[in-house]
Design an enzyme around this catalytic site. Structure first.
Site, short mmCIF file in Angstrom:
data_model
loop_
_atom_site.label_atom_id
_atom_site.label_comp_id
_atom_site.label_asym_id
_atom_site.label_seq_id
_atom_site.Cartn_x
_atom_site.Cartn_y
_atom_site.Cartn_z
N HIS A 23 0.69 -1.16 0.11
CA HIS A 23 0.30 0.33 -0.24
C HIS A 23 0.88 1.14 -0.06
O HIS A 23 1.26 1.45 1.08
CB HIS A 23 -0.97 -0.17 1.15
CG HIS A 23 -1.46 -1.28 1.06
ND1 HIS A 23 -2.74 -1.26 0.91
CD2 HIS A 23 -1.67 -2.31 1.44
CE1 HIS A 23 -3.63 -2.77 1.07
NE2 HIS A 23 -2.78 -2.92 1.50
N ARG A 25 -0.29 3.97 -0.91
CA ARG A 25 -1.34 5.28 -0.44
C ARG A 25 -1.80 6.57 -1.62
O ARG A 25 -1.02 6.41 -2.76
CB ARG A 25 -1.38 5.32 0.82
CG ARG A 25 -1.04 4.55 2.66
CD ARG A 25 -2.20 4.12 2.10
NE ARG A 25 -2.38 3.51 3.47
CZ ARG A 25 -2.54 2.36 3.51
NH1 ARG A 25 -4.26 1.47 2.54
NH2 ARG A 25 -3.07 1.73 5.19
N ASN A 49 -6.36 0.32 -2.93
CA ASN A 49 -7.46 0.83 -2.01
C ASN A 49 -7.31 2.22 -1.80
O ASN A 49 -7.90 2.24 -0.53
CB ASN A 49 -7.78 -0.21 -0.89
CG ASN A 49 -6.47 -0.37 -0.27
OD1 ASN A 49 -5.42 0.41 -0.54
ND2 ASN A 49 -6.48 -0.53 1.37
N LEU A 234 -5.38 -6.27 9.09
CA LEU A 234 -6.05 -8.01 8.74
C LEU A 234 -5.40 -8.31 7.16
O LEU A 234 -4.89 -7.73 6.53
CB LEU A 234 -7.67 -6.70 7.95
CG LEU A 234 -7.91 -6.62 9.73
CD1 LEU A 234 -9.13 -5.75 8.93
CD2 LEU A 234 -8.35 -7.68 10.09
N ASP A 262 2.54 -6.12 2.36
CA ASP A 262 1.24 -6.03 3.04
C ASP A 262 1.88 -4.24 3.47
O ASP A 262 0.35 -3.99 4.77
CB ASP A 262 0.42 -6.97 3.76
CG ASP A 262 -0.87 -6.06 3.91
OD1 ASP A 262 -1.69 -5.68 2.88
OD2 ASP A 262 -1.87 -6.36 4.30
N HIS A 266 0.05 4.05 8.08
CA HIS A 266 -1.16 4.69 9.00
C HIS A 266 -0.29 5.83 9.89
O HIS A 266 -0.16 4.92 10.82
CB HIS A 266 -2.59 3.74 9.61
CG HIS A 266 -3.90 2.69 8.97
ND1 HIS A 266 -4.87 3.30 8.22
CD2 HIS A 266 -3.55 1.65 8.63
CE1 HIS A 266 -4.47 1.92 7.40
NE2 HIS A 266 -4.40 1.45 7.44
N ALA A 278 -6.08 -1.01 10.86
CA ALA A 278 -5.59 -2.43 10.23
C ALA A 278 -4.08 -1.72 9.25
O ALA A 278 -4.71 -1.16 8.32
CB ALA A 278 -6.50 -2.98 9.80
O1 DOR Z 1 -4.08 -4.61 7.27
C1 DOR Z 1 -4.19 -4.46 6.45
N1 DOR Z 1 -4.32 -2.76 6.09
N2 DOR Z 1 -4.94 -4.93 5.75
C2 DOR Z 1 -5.44 -4.83 4.93
O2 DOR Z 1 -5.88 -5.36 3.53
C3 DOR Z 1 -5.68 -3.12 4.39
C4 DOR Z 1 -4.29 -2.23 4.47
C5 DOR Z 1 -4.44 -0.83 4.50
O3 DOR Z 1 -4.63 -0.62 3.04
O4 DOR Z 1 -4.33 -0.41 5.43
ZN ZN Z 2 -2.54 -5.03 1.92
#
Ligand code: DOR
Ligand code: ZN
Length: 359
Positions: A23, A25, A49, A234, A262, A266, A278
């Protein structure tokens, strides 16, 4: 390798790895994190996402442009290496993704499509509500040879959080694979013995990514001496039997398992919160963490295939040509990283790492 496996210090030089799930961002967050990934990895599969999600080819190409601009402006000490990084773009699958959109994406070099079940995780509000609705899209992916990447957890609140991956496999994945036997599928960030077994037993169209944090920690990490939000991700960390099964799978030499951090940044205050987000941030020291997990079971000789070969082979992309070197040597992780007006707390913040990324 420059020394035998049981000598200390020990250095290992391997083909430059790729991160098959990250990710990055957007906006300021992107600017802060992108060089961490680009320094360690040749390529990374970038998750879609965002807000709003990346659902069209046009959006994916525009996002790729922003990633490349952020890299060019990153002022990293090894700017040459960072600039050679290639983001591999994905689309976010919705109930209404049209096969024609996937054809356009494929022609434009988008490498894969991500299935988030509605409500499963961060920014999954546009996710899939009923997998049958995506069947025209899955048919197109199968025809195009484009991998489907799955966040494999059911969202039914009556299913225990720790069972959601295993239930997804039984309830959905078995049917998808039966209906689309030639569809390439990656179960992302597997966390359970059941998933590892299912992938191992599957045919060559099925593979899985494994994170460093799921190789290094079990669910006790979330509750040691108090609640520790920086270990919350997650799918959530599972019990030790599952961690051991993941380590076994990653170090087995099977080409069906490959590296996907992954890494999910955040802001610290949004994780240290009554309803914390998560995600574990591992991009800053990803290869050091994977090396530690492989070294712990004497499997450093299996790291290169897991990190640098298996994913490229599965995606049908060439392997990288550059090299990286890791050294077994203790070093200190910073307490936090800059993240605009906020702070980003990486996994292991303020603690020591057992491996150093040399070059
Ligand atoms: O821990 C996670 N963070 N699992 C995910 O599936 C998404 C990710 C996020 O985009 O923060
Ligand atoms: Zn992910």
């Amino acid at each position: 390798m420059s020394a035998s496996l049981d000598q200390k210090p020990f250095e290992i030089t391997i083909t430059r790895p790729d991160d098959w799930h990250v990710h990055l961002r957007d906006g300021e967050a992107l600017e802060r994190v992108v060089a961490h990934t680009a320094f360690q990895f040749g390529r990374a599969v970038v998750m879609p996402n965002l807000k709003p999600p990346v659902t069209t080819t046009e959006q994916a190409l525009a996002y790729k442009g922003r990633i490349l601009s952020a890299l060019a402006a990153s002022n990293h000490p090894d700017q040459n290496k960072v600039s050679s990084f290639e983001p591999l773009m994905t689309l976010y699958l919705t109930d209404t993704t049209a096969p024609q959109e996937l054809e356009r994406a494929h022609a434009a070099g988008v490498v894969a499509v991500k299935l988030y079940p509605f409500g499963a995780t961060t920014n999954s509000d546009s996710g899939v509500t009923d997998i049958r609705k995506t069947y025209p899209a899955l048919e197109a992916l199968q025809r195009l040879g484009m991998p489907l990447l799955i966040h494999a957890e059911v969202t039914d609140p009556s299913v225990d959080l720790f069972d959601r991956e295993a239930v997804f496999i039984d309830k959905h994945l078995v049917a998808i694979r039966k209906d689309f036997p030639e569809l390439k599928i990656v179960i992302e960030h597997i966390t359970t013995l059941e998933a590892a077994q299912y992938v191992q037993d599957g045919d060559s169209h099925l593979a899985a990514t494994i994170t460093a944090h799921h190789l290094l920690y079990n669910r006790n990490a979330i509750f040691t001496g108090g609640i520790r939000p920086h270990y919350y991700c997650l799918p959530v960390l599972k019990r030790e039997t599952h961690r051991l099964a993941l380590v076994k799978a990653a170090t087995s030499g099977s080409s069906k398992f490959f590296l996907g951090t992954d890494s999910a940044p955040h802001a610290a205050h949004l994780k240290e919160h009554a309803s914390g987000c998560a995600g574990c941030y591992t991009a800053f020291s990803a290869m050091e963490l994977y090396a530690e997990a492989f070294d712990a079971v004497g499997a450093m000789d299996k790291l290169e295939a897991f990190a640098s070969f298996n994913g490229a082979d599965f995606y049908g992309l060439p392997r990288n040509v550059g090299k990286i070197t890791l050294r077994r040597e203790s070093c200190q992780m910073p307490e936090s990283l800059a993240f605009g007006n906020a702070k980003l707390i990486p996994l292991r913040a303020g603690e020591s790492l057992q491996w150093r990324f040399v070059v």
